[in-house]
Design a protein around this motif. Structure first.
Motif, PDB file in Angstrom:
ATOM      1  N   ASP A  98       0.847  -1.186   0.000  1.00 45.96           N
ATOM      2  CA  ASP A  98       0.000   0.000   0.000  1.00 45.96           C
ATOM      3  C   ASP A  98       0.890   1.247   0.000  1.00 45.96           C
ATOM      4  OD1 ASP A  98      -1.727   2.120   0.539  1.00 45.96           O
ATOM      5  OD2 ASP A  98      -2.887   1.007   2.026  1.00 45.96           O
ATOM      6  N   TYR A  99       0.740   2.087  -1.001  1.00 45.55           N
ATOM      7  CA  TYR A  99       1.588   3.282  -1.081  1.00 45.55           C
ATOM      8  C   TYR A  99       1.320   4.251   0.070  1.00 45.55           C
ATOM      9  CZ  TYR A  99      -2.225   6.203  -2.920  1.00 45.55           C
ATOM     10  OH  TYR A  99      -3.382   6.918  -3.072  1.00 45.55           O
ATOM     11  N   GLN A 100       0.099   4.255   0.594  1.00 45.81           N
ATOM     12  CA  GLN A 100      -0.208   5.140   1.717  1.00 45.81           C
ATOM     13  C   GLN A 100       0.633   4.782   2.938  1.00 45.81           C
ATOM     14  OE1 GLN A 100      -1.981   7.773   1.635  1.00 45.81           O
ATOM     15  NE2 GLN A 100      -3.728   7.602   0.260  1.00 45.81           N
ATOM     16  N   VAL A 101       0.859   3.500   3.137  1.00 49.20           N
ATOM     17  CA  VAL A 101       1.708   3.048   4.238  1.00 49.20           C
ATOM     18  C   VAL A 101       3.162   3.429   3.965  1.00 49.20           C
ATOM     19  CG1 VAL A 101       2.496   1.059   5.576  1.00 49.20           C
ATOM     20  CG2 VAL A 101       0.131   1.152   4.762  1.00 49.20           C
ATOM     21  N   ALA A 102       3.597   3.252   2.725  1.00 48.25           N
ATOM     22  CA  ALA A 102       4.981   3.596   2.358  1.00 48.25           C
ATOM     23  C   ALA A 102       5.262   5.070   2.615  1.00 48.25           C
ATOM     24  CB  ALA A 102       5.225   3.258   0.887  1.00 48.25           C
ATOM     25  N   LEU A 103       4.290   5.923   2.313  1.00 46.57           N
ATOM     26  CA  LEU A 103       4.494   7.364   2.470  1.00 46.57           C
ATOM     27  C   LEU A 103       4.613   7.792   3.928  1.00 46.57           C
ATOM     28  CD1 LEU A 103       2.048   8.735  -0.271  1.00 46.57           C
ATOM     29  CD2 LEU A 103       4.543   8.577  -0.382  1.00 46.57           C
ATOM     30  N   GLN A 104       4.228   6.923   4.846  1.00 47.87           N
ATOM     31  CA  GLN A 104       4.370   7.228   6.267  1.00 47.87           C
ATOM     32  C   GLN A 104       5.800   7.023   6.758  1.00 47.87           C
ATOM     33  OE1 GLN A 104       1.417   4.946   8.453  1.00 47.87           O
ATOM     34  NE2 GLN A 104      -0.231   5.612   7.094  1.00 47.87           N
ATOM     35  N   ASN A 105       6.625   6.362   5.946  1.00 48.28           N
ATOM     36  CA  ASN A 105       8.018   6.107   6.313  1.00 48.28           C
ATOM     37  C   ASN A 105       8.818   7.407   6.208  1.00 48.28           C
ATOM     38  OD1 ASN A 105      10.731   5.355   6.486  1.00 48.28           O
ATOM     39  ND2 ASN A 105      10.404   3.414   5.415  1.00 48.28           N
ATOM     40  N   LYS A 106       9.257   7.929   7.341  1.00 47.76           N
ATOM     41  CA  LYS A 106       9.948   9.216   7.366  1.00 47.76           C
ATOM     42  C   LYS A 106      11.354   9.145   6.774  1.00 47.76           C
ATOM     43  CE  LYS A 106       7.363  10.937  11.362  1.00 47.76           C
ATOM     44  NZ  LYS A 106       6.515  11.783  10.504  1.00 47.76           N
ATOM     45  N   GLU A 107      11.878   7.926   6.569  1.00 44.77           N
ATOM     46  CA  GLU A 107      13.193   7.787   5.950  1.00 44.77           C
ATOM     47  C   GLU A 107      13.157   8.082   4.457  1.00 44.77           C
ATOM     48  OE1 GLU A 107      15.673   4.353   7.052  1.00 44.77           O
ATOM     49  OE2 GLU A 107      14.011   3.775   8.378  1.00 44.77           O
TER      50      GLU A 107
END
Length: 340
Positions: free
Chosen positions: A58-67
């Motif tokens: 899920d790209y929405q989850v990926a975008l939560q990665n602050k790295e």
């Protein structure tokens, strides 16, 4: 800014993997940290090759990665807008493959979102990063061939179309599938916007599809008039079978420039029958391999130096408009004035 920018690839299909490989040791100061694809099979296969730190469905989850600092969007066109808007809102810089979106209005939303959140937006027209195409641009700018009068560009693809491509409501036919790069190249070389467009197309190679897809065409000729008076000509074709072909010609008042070759390498074979033989370029992935790497490097440079990408959201929008208006011209069998 940190020493290494972290990139997430969203979409791990064939085109996505080309971008992924560009970042595997080729781009100083950046690394591919994560990949994302809702297709479990695609994601697993990509990870077996890439071995990145994070995988997401899920790209929405990926975008939560602050790295993650930037994303590469190589998903179906209809999903581009929502992903780019979400990425911009999350503060991620964006590289978006062409076609940029479904409509010019969607392009405007994407451009506005990236501007609002102070992130870069670059669109994937890699010919601007090809050494030969760049050299031609330098010659034009230098004035060595005088005033530019006419620009020609062609793209011929070797592969048989997939079933969905015969429906031009979905694919736009060759104008969308292969000639969007030619539209961008002509705008770049002409340094002007298109005033009018006239396209003529016909189905020569897939006659068995005429009954089911009467509007499908595999060959197209496009005539363009630029606002600065330059004449543009494009020809496109699918399923040519002989190989991949991308060339251009710029005619000036006192010279011309020829760009590209049909040859796969610099080897020519002369035989006893007094014929010359050479291998034809098999695919766009080989022809533009270095251009994709240069494109990735420049994206990272623009982020680091806070510079404007060579291919902007506006460029992506204008290419999309020309594809749409070119197809309308073909279907309505008449010239179209842009903006009418």
């Amino acid at each position: 800014m940190k020493d290494c920018l972290n990139v997430c690839l969203i979409g791990t299909g064939r085109a996505g993997m080309i971008h992924a490989r560009s970042y595997m040791g080729n781009v100083v100061g950046a690394r591919l940290l994560a990949i994302c694809d809702p297709c479990e099979e695609n994601l697993k296969k990509a990870q077996e090759e890439l071995h990145v730190a994070y995988t997401y469905a899920d790209y929405q989850v990926a975008l939560q990665n602050k790295e993650i600092d930037a994303v590469i969007v190589v998903t179906p066109t209809g999903t581009h807008k929502e992903i780019v808007l979400a990425a911009a809102s999350a503060g991620k810089h964006v590289f978006c493959e062409k076609p940029m979106a479904i409509s010019a209005e969607e392009c405007d939303e994407m451009i506005a979102a990236c501007k609002q959140h102070h992130v870069k937006l670059q669109v994937g027209f890699m010919r601007r990063y090809d050494e030969s195409f760049q050299k031609a641009k330098e010659v034009i700018t230098s004035g060595r061939i005088g005033e530019v009068t006419m620009i020609k560009s062609l793209t011929h693809g070797p592969s048989e179309p997939k079933e969905w491509m015969y429906d031009i409501a979905k694919s736009s036919g060759p104008i969308g599938e292969v000639n969007s790069h030619d539209f961008d190249t002509l705008r770049w070389y002409a340094d002007s916007e298109v005033k009018s467009i006239h396209a003529i197309g016909r189905n020569f190679r897939s006659c068995e599809k005429k009954a089911e897809y009467p509007d499908y065409y595999d060959t197209v000729a496009v005539l363009l008039e630029f606002e600065n008076g330059i004449i543009g000509m494009i020809d496109g074709a699918q399923y040519v079978q002989y190989g991949y072909d991308a060339r251009a010609e710029i005619l000036g008042t006192c010279g011309n420039v020829l760009v590209g070759s049909q040859k796969n390498n610099n080897v020519s074979i002369a035989t006893h029958d007094k014929c010359m033989h050479a291998e034809v370029m098999p695919s766009w992935t080989k022809l533009f391999k270095d251009a994709y790497i240069n494109e990735a490097r420049d994206f990272i440079r623009c982020i680091r130096e806070d510079d404007t990408p060579r291919v902007s959201g506006h460029d992506g929008k204008m290419a999309l408009i020309l594809v749409r208006e070119g197809l309308r011209s073909l279907l309505e069998k008449r010239p179209i004035r842009i903006g009418e």
